[in-house]
Scaffold this motif. Sequence first.
Motif, PDB file in Angstrom:
ATOM      1  N   ARG A 152      -2.916   7.575   9.387  1.00 41.00           N
ATOM      2  CA  ARG A 152      -4.314   7.454   8.951  1.00 41.00           C
ATOM      3  C   ARG A 152      -4.702   6.032   8.589  1.00 41.00           C
ATOM      4  O   ARG A 152      -5.709   5.516   9.071  1.00 41.00           O
ATOM      5  N   SER A 153      -3.919   5.389   7.725  1.00 43.13           N
ATOM      6  CA  SER A 153      -4.365   4.164   7.066  1.00 43.13           C
ATOM      7  C   SER A 153      -3.652   2.928   7.593  1.00 43.13           C
ATOM      8  O   SER A 153      -2.582   3.012   8.204  1.00 43.13           O
ATOM      9  N   GLU A 201     -10.547  12.399   5.118  1.00 37.26           N
ATOM     10  CA  GLU A 201     -10.341  10.964   5.366  1.00 37.26           C
ATOM     11  C   GLU A 201     -11.643  10.345   5.843  1.00 37.26           C
ATOM     12  O   GLU A 201     -12.496  11.013   6.442  1.00 37.26           O
ATOM     13  N   ARG A 252     -13.329   6.263   7.243  1.00 36.99           N
ATOM     14  CA  ARG A 252     -13.025   4.891   7.665  1.00 36.99           C
ATOM     15  C   ARG A 252     -13.130   3.928   6.483  1.00 36.99           C
ATOM     16  O   ARG A 252     -12.348   2.994   6.339  1.00 36.99           O
ATOM     17  N   LYS A 261      -9.067   4.893   5.764  1.00 31.24           N
ATOM     18  CA  LYS A 261      -8.393   4.524   7.011  1.00 31.24           C
ATOM     19  C   LYS A 261      -8.390   3.013   7.240  1.00 31.24           C
ATOM     20  O   LYS A 261      -7.393   2.456   7.685  1.00 31.24           O
TER      21      LYS A 261
END
Length: 666
Positions: free
Chosen positions: A310-311, A577, A579, A618
Amino acid sequence: MDSNANSKVYVLKRAEAPVRPLSRDYAQELNPQQLAAVEVVDGPALVIAGAGSGKTRVLVYRVARLIDMGVDPASILLLTFTRKAAQEMLGRVGLLIGPQSDRVMGGTFHSVANVLLRRYGRTIGLEPGFTILDRGDSEDLVNLVRAQTGLTETGKRFPRKKTIADLFSKCANTMQPLEDVLLTEYSHFGEYLGELTKLQEAYESTKRQRQLVDYDDLLTRLRELLTVDEQARRTISAIYRYMLVDEYQDTNRLQADVVRKLAATHENVMVVGDDSQSIYSFRGASFQNIMEFPELFPGTRMFKLEENYRSTQSILALANDILKGATEKYSKTLFTQKGLGERPALVEVIGENSQSRFVAQKILELREEGVPLDEMAVLFRSSFHAFDLEIELTKRDVPFVKRGGFKFLETAHVKDVLAHLRIVHNPLDTVSWNRSLLLVDGVGQKRSRDLMTQLVVSEAPYEVLRQGGGRSALGLRNLAAALESVGNVEDGSPADQVNRLLEYYYPILKEQYDDYPKRIRDLEHLMVMAERYGDLEAFLADLTLEPPDESVTAIEAPDRDDERLVLSTIHSAKGLEWRCVFVIWLVDGRFPSSYSFLTEEELEEERRLLYVAVTRAKQFLYLTFPVQVYDKVTGSVLSKPSRFLDDVPASLVEPWSVVEHGEPWR
């Protein structure tokens, strides 16, 4: 002659089952950590799944692989927290392995308990046709039993049916006696322990007599069945020889005990979860469940999922560092292949409104740079932390949706206070008159309508109130005195007006709402907001601007303006989640909350809450902390960043200072 003496031994080899070829190359579709967990067949297993590491993928592929190996799908039990999660997982299993997945028993703890109780419940006095009460039914039954036991005639301010149902539910899910839960969660009702104990006993007795089962009973009665009926326990356990449990860190003591009993004839239990995301103790979830699983199931094999999908690595580096200070944990280090990315920004602002203006301005800038509104979220510890921001976003026509708690202006107690202020500002406001009058003891809808007919035509409406008679006379005189007092504030300061009104309203608040201690905090925040205004008209106008949900409908390019910024409590954001994420109010006393300073357990849950917030981002992460903020509850000035950031190396964050336009930079 001894036939065994000096005889030659010839060993018969055990026939090996032919190796069944698997239909998929699992090593190609999973990373090494995921594959190791998926390949487990027998024995207890604990999968510690870091944020964004693909825990659902592990559950899906393990079910698929078990079926692929020849395990009967009907012997697999998948326990989840929502029906949607179970359906989605089994749907993905079906895509991997085919229609055999339809025979897997998958669902929530409660739905599975319902099936088992209808099949085996007779031994504990439950007939297959028992009725399940929804929450409203449970509350109504509480009221009915209360009347039957004579507790409606106590003459006391007894808790309402919803509060009582919540109290009984907490007892069931934490497996704690009523006295303990009452004193820790509802201490302001501690004087009613005797009456509530009597009511709880009568409530339980009535349900059993009438074949009624409330939502919590599904688990408590299943636990009872598995405890007292050994034959049923062994039969059920033999049927479901492979158990998988999702989000194990969110289970309560009751659910953990049910899992242990369901595995009576085998140890084939795999639980998946993240101790660092255990944040629901207020619902009865127990952090210790995931920590003690290896003790519950000796010989447990542990697997860690640490690759995050994800990040960026900069965000994960901060998340890893926040967890370093945790007193009890399974050590893990999140990493990613996504690259370093921008460092999280640590933003210092002077006061709450500057924080709101910074967040609103930065959101608009990011949108112009191509980040859609629905790819951004503002997260906060408590719902009231966003109240000022909601007003700022509304001013700037930024559409948003709020999750977790009501929007500020939708909360009943805030509406109550504003109704009184609107009367002072405009005595012809019949909507506000009606709301305020209905809060007076002895005034119903008809009495309110009769009074309003006189009030809106009178040049001295407060005198009309003073002339009222009957049971409501005293309450109407008090209302008149309060409104007059608010209107007579010399300099017209909204903060002073709110303060005077709250003196009148607090006793009503305590009478109307069982959770009044929480609501008081909202009203104190309303007073802080009022301090920024010089007159009541401007204050009320800003609070009642047209909601953005309605105002954006007339804007062109609806495809873009259908976007909504997300405002969310961190509890409601778990599993999601975006951005770009803003985490606001990262100041000691608000996050962590000053209420958590009392015990190490509560403080550690606050740390995990911050970890959950940080790992929702993210690409972009902004952490804001306002300084020079006076906190009315503690009587102190809040200026220190969250203690969870104390030991974070300077290299992991980019410090920002927010200044007003035209001010020199520091």
